[in-house]
Design a protein around this motif. Structure first.
Motif, mmCIF file in Angstrom:
data_model
loop_
_atom_site.group_PDB
_atom_site.id
_atom_site.type_symbol
_atom_site.label_atom_id
_atom_site.label_comp_id
_atom_site.label_asym_id
_atom_site.label_seq_id
_atom_site.Cartn_x
_atom_site.Cartn_y
_atom_site.Cartn_z
ATOM 1 N N THR A 140 1.126 -0.977 0.198
ATOM 2 C CA THR A 140 0.531 -0.193 0.054
ATOM 3 C C THR A 140 1.048 1.483 0.338
ATOM 4 O O THR A 140 2.526 1.287 0.326
ATOM 5 C CB THR A 140 -0.920 -0.173 1.116
ATOM 6 O OG1 THR A 140 -0.413 0.558 2.450
ATOM 7 C CG2 THR A 140 -1.762 -1.779 2.060
ATOM 8 N N PRO A 141 0.243 2.553 -0.141
ATOM 9 C CA PRO A 141 1.234 3.441 -0.808
ATOM 10 C C PRO A 141 0.987 3.653 1.221
ATOM 11 O O PRO A 141 2.454 4.418 1.227
ATOM 12 C CB PRO A 141 0.473 4.858 -1.551
ATOM 13 C CG PRO A 141 -1.057 3.650 -1.910
ATOM 14 C CD PRO A 141 -1.138 2.518 -0.805
ATOM 15 N N HIS A 142 0.542 3.789 1.780
ATOM 16 C CA HIS A 142 0.917 4.366 3.524
ATOM 17 C C HIS A 142 2.326 3.233 4.016
ATOM 18 O O HIS A 142 2.852 3.595 4.327
ATOM 19 C CB HIS A 142 -0.459 3.638 4.542
ATOM 20 C CG HIS A 142 0.135 3.766 5.625
ATOM 21 N ND1 HIS A 142 -0.540 5.482 6.257
ATOM 22 C CD2 HIS A 142 0.481 3.632 6.729
ATOM 23 C CE1 HIS A 142 -0.029 5.078 7.308
ATOM 24 N NE2 HIS A 142 0.495 4.215 7.854
ATOM 25 N N LYS A 199 4.769 2.487 2.173
ATOM 26 C CA LYS A 199 5.367 2.638 1.351
ATOM 27 C C LYS A 199 6.027 4.330 1.775
ATOM 28 O O LYS A 199 7.633 4.432 1.815
ATOM 29 C CB LYS A 199 5.234 3.110 -0.112
ATOM 30 C CG LYS A 199 5.659 1.586 -0.864
ATOM 31 C CD LYS A 199 5.188 2.156 -2.157
ATOM 32 C CE LYS A 199 4.888 1.316 -3.422
ATOM 33 N NZ LYS A 199 4.214 1.281 -4.744
ATOM 34 N N TYR A 200 5.510 4.563 2.314
ATOM 35 C CA TYR A 200 5.390 6.149 2.865
ATOM 36 C C TYR A 200 6.515 5.674 4.643
ATOM 37 O O TYR A 200 7.431 6.049 4.575
ATOM 38 C CB TYR A 200 4.213 7.033 2.954
ATOM 39 C CG TYR A 200 4.127 7.858 4.032
ATOM 40 C CD1 TYR A 200 5.302 9.277 3.663
ATOM 41 C CD2 TYR A 200 3.793 8.142 5.826
ATOM 42 C CE1 TYR A 200 5.225 10.199 4.495
ATOM 43 C CE2 TYR A 200 4.180 8.776 6.363
ATOM 44 C CZ TYR A 200 4.844 10.199 5.977
ATOM 45 O OH TYR A 200 4.921 10.758 7.153
#
Length: 129
Positions: free
Chosen positions: A4-6, A8-9
């Motif tokens: 998920t982008p979260h 990755k962040y």
């Protein structure tokens, strides 16, 4: 695997953080897990209590691993962290939130102290290692 982008962040945040920021992240994690564990005790959810208090113990073990014994304070911090783990075990075994609240108060105070130290040293000081 990061999906998920979260996630990755979060990975980027960890990879680019200074040692002082990483230390504060550990404190934040332990504090969050203890608060969740206390809530689970209040809800009489024994499984969640165990999960969150064990996670907080794991974070404190990471704080122990980050100690630099070149500095005399490391031995004192080690003893404090060991005491915290002991109290969290008691809290978990007895499903008593008082020991967890005690540890929470210590972690909040230590986190504030490390945050103040990092800010006074410009935020890039190598506090943990």
């Amino acid at each position: 695997m990061i999906t998920t982008p979260h996630q990755k962040y979060q990975q980027t945040q960890l990879q680019t953080a200074s040692p002082s920021q990483l230390l504060l992240m550990l404190y934040d994690g332990a504090i969050r897990f203890i608060r969740l564990g206390i809530s689970a005790i209040e809800e009489a959810d024994h499984q969640k209590t165990n999960t969150y208090l064990c996670k907080s113990q794991a974070v404190i073990h990471e704080l122990i691993a980050a100690l630099n014994y070149d500095y005399p304070i490391a031995k004192n911090l080690y003893q404090v962290y060991e005491y915290m783990i002991h109290r969290l075990i008691q809290s978990n075994m007895k499903k008593d939130k008082q020991p967890a609240n005690e540890v929470l108060s210590y972690l909040l105070e230590l986190r504030e102290s490390w945050d103040t130290a990092a800010k006074s040293l410009g935020g890039t000081a190598e506090l943990a290692k």
